[in-house]
Design a protein around this motif. Sequence first.
Motif, mmCIF file in Angstrom:
data_model
loop_
_atom_site.group_PDB
_atom_site.id
_atom_site.type_symbol
_atom_site.label_atom_id
_atom_site.label_comp_id
_atom_site.label_asym_id
_atom_site.label_seq_id
_atom_site.Cartn_x
_atom_site.Cartn_y
_atom_site.Cartn_z
ATOM 1 N N LEU A 231 -33.962 19.051 38.587
ATOM 2 C CA LEU A 231 -35.244 19.416 39.172
ATOM 3 C C LEU A 231 -35.911 20.521 38.357
ATOM 4 C CD1 LEU A 231 -36.733 18.585 41.700
ATOM 5 C CD2 LEU A 231 -35.610 20.435 42.923
ATOM 6 N N GLN B 29 -40.762 12.978 40.135
ATOM 7 C CA GLN B 29 -39.619 13.519 39.409
ATOM 8 C C GLN B 29 -38.993 12.479 38.494
ATOM 9 O OE1 GLN B 29 -37.007 14.990 42.427
ATOM 10 N NE2 GLN B 29 -38.572 16.320 43.295
ATOM 11 N N VAL C 170 -37.097 19.153 35.013
ATOM 12 C CA VAL C 170 -38.306 18.336 35.135
ATOM 13 C C VAL C 170 -39.520 19.249 35.290
ATOM 14 C CG1 VAL C 170 -39.564 16.701 36.603
ATOM 15 C CG2 VAL C 170 -37.168 16.288 36.076
ATOM 16 N N THR D 261 -42.475 19.626 41.397
ATOM 17 C CA THR D 261 -42.821 18.760 40.278
ATOM 18 C C THR D 261 -44.248 18.220 40.268
ATOM 19 O OG1 THR D 261 -41.638 17.107 41.541
ATOM 20 C CG2 THR D 261 -40.569 17.942 39.576
ATOM 21 N N ARG E 39 -38.001 10.809 45.192
ATOM 22 C CA ARG E 39 -38.221 11.402 43.867
ATOM 23 C C ARG E 39 -39.443 10.789 43.199
ATOM 24 N NH1 ARG E 39 -32.775 11.017 43.935
ATOM 25 N NH2 ARG E 39 -32.659 9.154 42.640
#
Lengths: 431, 327
Positions: free
Chosen positions: A85, A112, A88, B72, A107
């Motif tokens: 994580l 991700q 990324v 993210t 994800r």
Amino acid sequence: MKKGIIFIISAILLLGTLAGCSGEESAQAEKTKDGKVVVDFWTFWGSETRRPIIEKIIEDFNQSQDEVFVKHTYLPWGDIWTKNLASVAAGNPADVIINDINSVAQRAENEQVEDLSNYMDDSFKDQFYPHLWETVMYEDKPYAVPFNTDTRLLFYNKDAFKEAGLDPENPPATWAELEEYAEKLDIKDGSRYERVGFYPLWGSIGAASWMTSADGGKGFIKDGELYINTPEKKEALEWLLGWKERLGEKNVQSFEAEFGSEQSNPFIAGKVAMWIDVGTFYTQIRDYGKDMNFGVAPIPAYEEGSGNWSDGGGFVAEVPKGAKHPEEAMKFIEYLTGPEAQKYWAMENYDNVANIEAAEAAVEELQGDDKYVYEAAVKNLEQTQLFPVPVEYPDYQSRINPHIDNVLLGKTTPEKALKEAEKDVEKLKRK
Amino acid sequence: MKSYDTTIARRGTDIAGEKEKKKTAGKRLSRQTRENIFGYLFISPWIIGFLGLTLGPLLFSLFASFTDYNITSKMNFIGLDNFKRMFTIDDLFKTSLWNTLYYVLFSVPLTTAGAIFLSVLLNQKIKGMKFFRTLYYLPAILSGVAVYFLWMQLLSPSTGLVNTFLGWFGIEGPAWLFDPEWTKPALLLMKMWSVGGGMLLYLASLQGVSSSMYEAAELDGAGAMQKFFYITLPMISPIIFFDVLTSTIGSFQIFQEAYVMTENGSGGPGNSLLFYNLHMWNNAFEVFDMGYASAMAWLLFIVVMILTVINMKLGKKWVHYEGGDNK
């Protein structure tokens, strides 16, 4: 003089700190000396049994390649996904990583992982069990490739069956039979149990699986609808409570506390006559059971014909978002999930593999008990379901489990608990 | 006292400074500036670490707590929604806060009293005391995961040493980590076992209490209890204050114990060991709700800050600083 020394020490300290900040980053080579693209592959397989197997697969792949070189990076189970994580987020991830099969969609939603649809053709998915392939799809695009999976089977002690006057070739097929058999298999000394026939919450199975099984294979959430507070699930909880009552809370707890693995696994030690566990549990029986006479069967059905449902989990290979070489990464994933590597993996450690051809080839080639259990496990996949975490209800289990715990601890009734649980999960829903 | 010390020190630097001057006479920074530079140079590793590794992330998490940051893909400003969610939607938030408060409320007084008691015992002048001191301090150096695993065995309901011991007295021990009513007491028991660290602090300060005070009190006819409550306790009160303050802060951050000692780090039976930080960790890394987790972190910071300020204020009433005028 003194000052000079002080100055030097400070300068060293300062430089040391600065160096610490800037170092390492550029050390990761993108190409080998002979010009192959380096694919960094992260796994948590560091054990004595698994590491050589995965490294052999990597080596075989590397030898067949003149463009790609795969480098294995082992990270401990507790670290690998948080590290992924972070990498990324930092834009410097691995090229391929092994990750949990039940949270691919989550994800994908959080960006991700890379969408892999551009690197595979339509027929690619036909190699894999459909219930596994479903988990890697998010908004009609694949974000991972299934690698391995598992399934739960009923292991039973044939010698104990004979002793109790039961037919060792005829294991229980329904919940009612399970209860009947279990009572015959119990050995009691006063109020203490020397052997427990069966207890539904031991081994690799939990209350949720029994509830699903009672409900015709329907989990807590299906197609965005909640099926938590259903009459069938309530009945399953009551059934579980019945077991606890019969054995006595103290007996259950004291048995549970002694559970270990290998020789001290209660099934292998002969203290529990029937035991539900994943297919690979067989390797413990083989290695520590001293020629134990055992059989395997699908998990008994709620009633005849309602399905011998089992839960499954597993892992996928995926490309973290922002990886530098997705194309080369996919080349390796193709090999990793292809028939050759998958068969090797299956033969070496009895995992259920995702590739159908490989699984069937392994069944063919294995011998004796190895074959007997593996064949049963492969066959059991037909009735095995995965319950990927729905994007709208992340972490829903953490809302349901405490309520189930409280039922099993006698702190609330199944009826109240399921109502509350459904309410709690509703609150969780994301738009 | 004080001013005398500083004069000496100054004179020392003056001499050193003069020598320097003779050697390299010419354009030089003033002594003051040079001292400052050296000062900063000395603490530079810490400053760099603080700015780069602590302050930045700290401010970032403060900002993230007002967003739906998921590490993210997104980071949209959502105002106070995260904080609202804690009090309206997230039931586990309340559970985790309650569990943590329960733990703090019991662990701080118990471990403090335990450590003081132990240190008084170990401050006696009898033969073999060094051996006992070592023995009681030993658990403090064994820490972390190994100790938790050890205790999971000790607390095993039917074969664990703890329940076996209770059995000798005809007491049927509880199921400890398997029974939600007993999981937190089980943790407290484990914490009591390792009070050796605090004990060492108290022991050091006990030895600093001048024996002349006890002699004077004895002449006035004071008994053991009176000596303890009117001399010993006030004299070590700064250490008690320090210990209470730091252990309160530390107890609020309890995480490892629950993460290791419960199945899959889930928070134990019936969520009875779901502590605040564990819930926060689950939010951050299980469901990627980093924005929400940051908000939780800052809320905990505020709670701890308030309690610390209260502690500091109350401290003035009961902490006795020798030689100071208690301000």
